[in-house]
Design an enzyme around this catalytic site. Structure first.
Site, PDB file in Angstrom:
ATOM      1  N   SER A 154      -9.771   1.798   2.567  1.00 51.04           N
ATOM      2  CA  SER A 154      -8.899   2.589   1.704  1.00 51.04           C
ATOM      3  C   SER A 154      -7.832   1.769   0.992  1.00 51.04           C
ATOM      4  O   SER A 154      -7.162   2.262   0.095  1.00 51.04           O
ATOM      5  CB  SER A 154      -8.204   3.659   2.549  1.00 51.04           C
ATOM      6  OG  SER A 154      -7.370   3.073   3.545  1.00 51.04           O
ATOM      7  N   LYS A 214       0.845  -1.197   0.000  1.00 55.87           N
ATOM      8  CA  LYS A 214       0.000   0.000   0.000  1.00 55.87           C
ATOM      9  C   LYS A 214       0.875   1.240   0.000  1.00 55.87           C
ATOM     10  O   LYS A 214       1.916   1.279   0.682  1.00 55.87           O
ATOM     11  CB  LYS A 214      -0.918  -0.021   1.223  1.00 55.87           C
ATOM     12  CG  LYS A 214      -1.968   1.096   1.244  1.00 55.87           C
ATOM     13  CD  LYS A 214      -2.910   0.925   2.433  1.00 55.87           C
ATOM     14  CE  LYS A 214      -3.963   2.018   2.473  1.00 55.87           C
ATOM     15  NZ  LYS A 214      -4.901   1.845   3.614  1.00 55.87           N
ATOM     16  N   SER A 243     -10.173  -0.656   6.741  1.00 53.56           N
ATOM     17  CA  SER A 243      -9.557  -0.468   5.427  1.00 53.56           C
ATOM     18  C   SER A 243      -8.814  -1.673   4.879  1.00 53.56           C
ATOM     19  O   SER A 243      -8.338  -1.630   3.748  1.00 53.56           O
ATOM     20  CB  SER A 243      -8.609   0.739   5.461  1.00 53.56           C
ATOM     21  OG  SER A 243      -9.350   1.927   5.538  1.00 53.56           O
TER      22      SER A 243
END
Length: 509
Positions: free
Chosen positions: A156, A81, A180
């Site tokens: 996210s 990420k 997330s």
């Protein structure tokens, strides 16, 4: 015979390299080819790092040639990420504010995955600064759900989930502040785990909410996630993160243990919550019955203060975000607006033009909540609610080993469908309270919904630092889902694996 990256688990990749069936370099090229063939549609990545992946593969191949024992994730393709630093890449947090920021060090969680032998394929897209539940707030481009390109992958950590669901990589790292990891895992049909707060070091991860953030893995099976957890906790306490704890366990050790005689908590009120779709409710009820059929006892429990979780989170999160993002002012860090007459003007314009709408919304809310007179009314009340929610979970765990609930109230929604921010916030209805309490949680895919044809999932949550037990139950749910889908439950693969439109397209070696 050609092999497809889609069909191999993390342990199968490592074992194949050890046996000499193929090389880590071949695996790296297969992953990079899969990204080239598939990511134009999925858009999971913000940056691909072929040089880093091939260099890591060479280290694995050189170690094998020298007769050295290979690490447990040798040759396994990994997505990271883009709020996690990795030398040799940009760390942008999907924001214009950090669009050109080059990592000067590597986050501990990333370093441990690399030490375990992973190949860093690239940096995955996300909601800007992790503010969102759909990966629509990225400053650069949206990420599409591999099961339906017109639908969101969740957020996210949407890029991380989509990169695994599309078969571009085998494992991915995400961060979870209010759901997330678990919510995008649910929407993309993969396994996603938020470990107990403190189990995984946050050093080198750009902070959103420092008392809520936790790093965790995505994979296509519970076993792959367990192997990733072993890598993430290897080395124990990280002195660079004061909240980091020693977790001296092997997360695969009891993975195949049965659940007979164990107690699973169910919360009837949550199963009737507004917004929960019938197909998700039915899928979670099916998971409960599967656990019962495997000998577990279903026990009703109550979390009486759970209704306060979303309200408390959207006080605590914005307050911590306001504090953490204050450094991005165009002077110390971040985008710098040119041709400004004064330092004040430069800071104001840099922040106004460097941040997107959701990032501004949360920082402004945090600034207001921390202001004199408001702080006492809302922030202190949110902290009291946090205490009550934590006590509720602790009381429930005196009766049960884990709690089963949905991970998301619905399957993946279409882009733009939830235009009201408050509607988007409710996507995390079932995940937020676990971050507030600090417990571990894992999302496990159950199959495709009868109405939508999209992935459904269940969430298991457990007591703090009992994450190994949590994965034992997750594996039991996975076995039940595999059997319901007519698959070999002993194979360790989920009921879904790779989204069918992407399976077999590139990624062969």
């Amino acid at each position: 015979m050609a092999r497809s990256l889609d069909t191999l688990s993390a342990s199968q990749i490592r074992d194949g390299i050890v046996a000499g069936d193929f090389t880590a370099t071949e695996v790296a090229h297969a992953a990079l080819d899969a990204v080239q063939q598939r990511d134009g549609s999925v858009q999971a990545f913000l940056q691909v790092s072929p040089e880093l992946a091939l260099a890591a593969a060479k280290r694995v191949d050189d170690a094998r040639a020298a007769g050295e024992e290979l690490p447990p994730l040798a040759g396994v393709p990994l997505a990271v990420k883009d709020n996690m630093n990795l030398v040799g890449t940009r760390t942008t947090c999907a924001s214009k504010m950090l669009g050109n920021y080059e990592s000067v060090y590597t986050a501990t969680c990333v370093r441990r995955m690399l030490d375990a032998g992973c190949l860093p394929v690239g940096k995955a897209n996300m909601d800007e600064f992790a503010f969102g539940s759909s990966t629509e707030s990225s400053a650069f481009h949206r990420t599409n759900n591999p099961w339906d390109l017109e639908r969101v992958p969740g957020g996210s950590s949407g890029g991380s989930a989509a990169s695994v669901a599309s078969g571009e990589v085998t494992l991915a790292l995400g961060s979870d502040t209010g759901g997330s990891i678990r919510q995008p895992a649910a929407l993309c049909g993969v396994v996603g785990m938020k470990p107990t707060y403190g189990a995984v070091s946050r050093y080198g991860v750009v902070a959103f909410g420092s008392s809520l953030d936790q790093v965790g893995p995505f994979g296509r099976s519970v076993r792959d996630v367990a192997l990733a957890m072993n890598a993430l906790v290897a080395g124990g306490h990280d002195p660079m993160d004061s909240t980091s704890q020693d977790c001296p366990v092997d997360f695969t050790e009891h993975l195949e243990d049965g659940v007979a005689g164990r107690k699973v908590g169910v919360i009837p009120a949550l199963m009737e919550a507004k917004g929960l779709t019938d197909e998700v409710r039915s899928a979670v009820q099916g998971a409960a019955e599967s656990l019962r059929a495997q000998g577990a006892e279903l026990v009703e429990v109550d979390l009486p203060n759970l209704d306060a979780a979303i309200a408390a989170y959207y006080v605590l999160g914005p307050c911590e975000a306001f504090s953490n993002l204050a450094r991005f002012d165009g002077v110390r860090y971040g985008y710098q607006e040119p041709n400004c007459a004064t330092l004040t003007e430069q800071s104001e314009l840099s922040r106004a033009r460097g941040f997107g709408a959701e990032a501004k919304r949360r920082q402004m809310l945090g600034a207001w909540l921390l202001s004199s007179g408001v702080y006492e009314r809302y922030y202190l009340a949110a902290q009291k609610a946090r205490t009550l929610i934590t006590r509720d979970y602790a009381a429930a765990y005196e009766k049960v080993d884990v709690i089963l609930m949905p991970a998301c109230p619905r399957t993946a929604f279409k882009f733009g469908e939830l235009s009201d921010p408050t509607q988007m916030y409710l996507s995390d209805l079932y995940t937020i309270s676990i971050n507030i309490a600090g417990n571990g949680g894992v999302s496990v895919p159950l199959g495709l919904g009868a109405e939508s044809g999209l992935p459904t999932s269940a969430q298991l949550v457990g007591p703090a630092f009992r994450d190994r037990d949590l994965l034992t139950f997750a594996r039991a749910v996975e076995r039940g889902a595999a059997e319901a889908a007519g698959k070999d439950a002993s194979s360790g693969v989920t009921a879904l694996s790779v989204a069918p439109d992407f399976a077999g397209k590139g990624g062969e070696f």
